[in-house]
Design a protein around this motif. Structure first.
Motif, PDB file in Angstrom:
ATOM      1  N   LEU A   1       0.757  -1.090   0.016  1.00 19.64           N
ATOM      2  CA  LEU A   1       0.001   0.051  -0.188  1.00 19.64           C
ATOM      3  C   LEU A   1       0.767   1.228   0.090  1.00 19.64           C
ATOM      4  CD1 LEU A   1      -2.588  -1.363   2.534  1.00 19.64           C
ATOM      5  CD2 LEU A   1      -2.854  -1.274   0.162  1.00 19.64           C
ATOM      6  N   VAL A   2       0.530   2.183  -0.776  1.00 17.60           N
ATOM      7  CA  VAL A   2       1.294   3.489  -0.977  1.00 17.60           C
ATOM      8  C   VAL A   2       0.473   4.514  -0.365  1.00 17.60           C
ATOM      9  CG1 VAL A   2       2.107   5.050  -2.400  1.00 17.60           C
ATOM     10  CG2 VAL A   2       2.520   2.791  -2.967  1.00 17.60           C
ATOM     11  N   ARG A   3       0.882   5.305   0.392  1.00 18.71           N
ATOM     12  CA  ARG A   3       0.336   6.467   1.065  1.00 18.71           C
ATOM     13  C   ARG A   3       0.845   7.759   0.851  1.00 18.71           C
ATOM     14  NH1 ARG A   3      -3.455   6.709   5.729  1.00 18.71           N
ATOM     15  NH2 ARG A   3      -4.084   4.982   4.731  1.00 18.71           N
ATOM     16  N   ASN A   4      -0.105   8.652   0.242  1.00 18.31           N
ATOM     17  CA  ASN A   4       0.693   9.921   0.087  1.00 18.31           C
ATOM     18  C   ASN A   4       0.177  10.850   1.200  1.00 18.31           C
ATOM     19  OD1 ASN A   4       2.142   9.451  -2.568  1.00 18.31           O
ATOM     20  ND2 ASN A   4       0.001   9.606  -3.596  1.00 18.31           N
ATOM     21  N   VAL A   5       0.981  11.779   1.602  1.00 17.93           N
ATOM     22  CA  VAL A   5       0.740  12.642   2.727  1.00 17.93           C
ATOM     23  C   VAL A   5       1.145  14.143   2.273  1.00 17.93           C
ATOM     24  CG1 VAL A   5       1.090  12.991   5.118  1.00 17.93           C
ATOM     25  CG2 VAL A   5       0.822  10.868   4.598  1.00 17.93           C
ATOM     26  N   GLU A   6       0.139  15.009   2.555  1.00 20.33           N
ATOM     27  CA  GLU A   6       0.619  16.304   2.386  1.00 20.33           C
ATOM     28  C   GLU A   6       0.669  16.881   3.892  1.00 20.33           C
ATOM     29  OE1 GLU A   6      -0.692  18.811  -0.884  1.00 20.33           O
ATOM     30  OE2 GLU A   6      -1.977  19.556   0.784  1.00 20.33           O
ATOM     31  N   VAL A   7       1.814  17.566   4.301  1.00 19.85           N
ATOM     32  CA  VAL A   7       1.852  18.431   5.411  1.00 19.85           C
ATOM     33  C   VAL A   7       2.277  19.591   4.994  1.00 19.85           C
ATOM     34  CG1 VAL A   7       3.613  18.447   7.482  1.00 19.85           C
ATOM     35  CG2 VAL A   7       3.111  16.206   6.316  1.00 19.85           C
ATOM     36  N   VAL A   8       1.369  20.484   5.625  1.00 20.19           N
ATOM     37  CA  VAL A   8       1.334  22.066   5.563  1.00 20.19           C
ATOM     38  C   VAL A   8       2.014  22.762   6.608  1.00 20.19           C
ATOM     39  CG1 VAL A   8      -0.025  24.103   4.994  1.00 20.19           C
ATOM     40  CG2 VAL A   8      -0.826  21.838   3.966  1.00 20.19           C
ATOM     41  N   TYR A   9       3.224  23.670   6.383  1.00 20.31           N
ATOM     42  CA  TYR A   9       3.638  24.164   7.486  1.00 20.31           C
ATOM     43  C   TYR A   9       3.284  26.150   7.339  1.00 20.31           C
ATOM     44  CZ  TYR A   9       6.540  20.587   8.954  1.00 20.31           C
ATOM     45  OH  TYR A   9       6.953  19.145   9.114  1.00 20.31           O
ATOM     46  N   HIS A  10       2.873  26.465   8.244  1.00 17.19           N
ATOM     47  CA  HIS A  10       2.513  27.794   8.608  1.00 17.19           C
ATOM     48  C   HIS A  10       3.721  28.803   9.216  1.00 17.19           C
ATOM     49  CE1 HIS A  10      -1.487  26.818   7.181  1.00 17.19           C
ATOM     50  NE2 HIS A  10      -1.360  25.925   7.965  1.00 17.19           N
TER      51      HIS A  10
END
Length: 125
Positions: A77-86
């Motif tokens: 299983l491949v998981r894509n994650v998007e992390v947003v830094y402010h």
């Protein structure tokens, strides 16, 4: 902010020893970031220091891809994650000995990261 009472004698006064201290604050949570910035500004103003900001820096988006362990059926299983830094920046005119007192209410919060640097005032003008 007025600097009328600064003397230009050979011995520097306490105000002349002050430096521009830049607090760079980042977090993935905008609500916790705003609380951290407000705490830094409140602490600095409580110490009668000059405060500039907060300045909003562009949001940084980090895309990561990772693979989970194979399932019993042999499927990866491949998981894509998007992390947003402010990011926010606050400049404070103070001495480096005051940094820990200014950061007092924010240090225990693990969701907010603070970088501190001394910035030359001549560069800012």
């Amino acid at each position: 902010m007025r600097f009328e009472n600064l003397s230009l004698s050979s011995e520097p006064t306490e105000k002349q020893q002050f430096q521009n201290i830049r607090f760079s604050i980042s977090s993935t949570s905008l609500k916790l970031l705003d609380k951290g910035v407000a705490t830094i500004i409140r602490n600095a103003k409580g110490m009668n220091l000059g405060v500039w900001g907060p300045y909003i820096l562009p949001t940084e988006v980090l895309n990561m891809e990772y693979r989970l362990a194979p399932s019993p059926k042999g499927i990866n299983l491949v998981r894509n994650v998007e992390v947003v830094y402010h990011w926010r920046v606050v400049d404070v005119l103070g001495s480096s000995e005051m940094v820990e007192q200014i950061k007092a209410g924010v240090i225990g919060n693990h969701h907010v990261s603070i970088d501190v640097e001394v910035v030359d005032l001549a560069v800012l003008m």
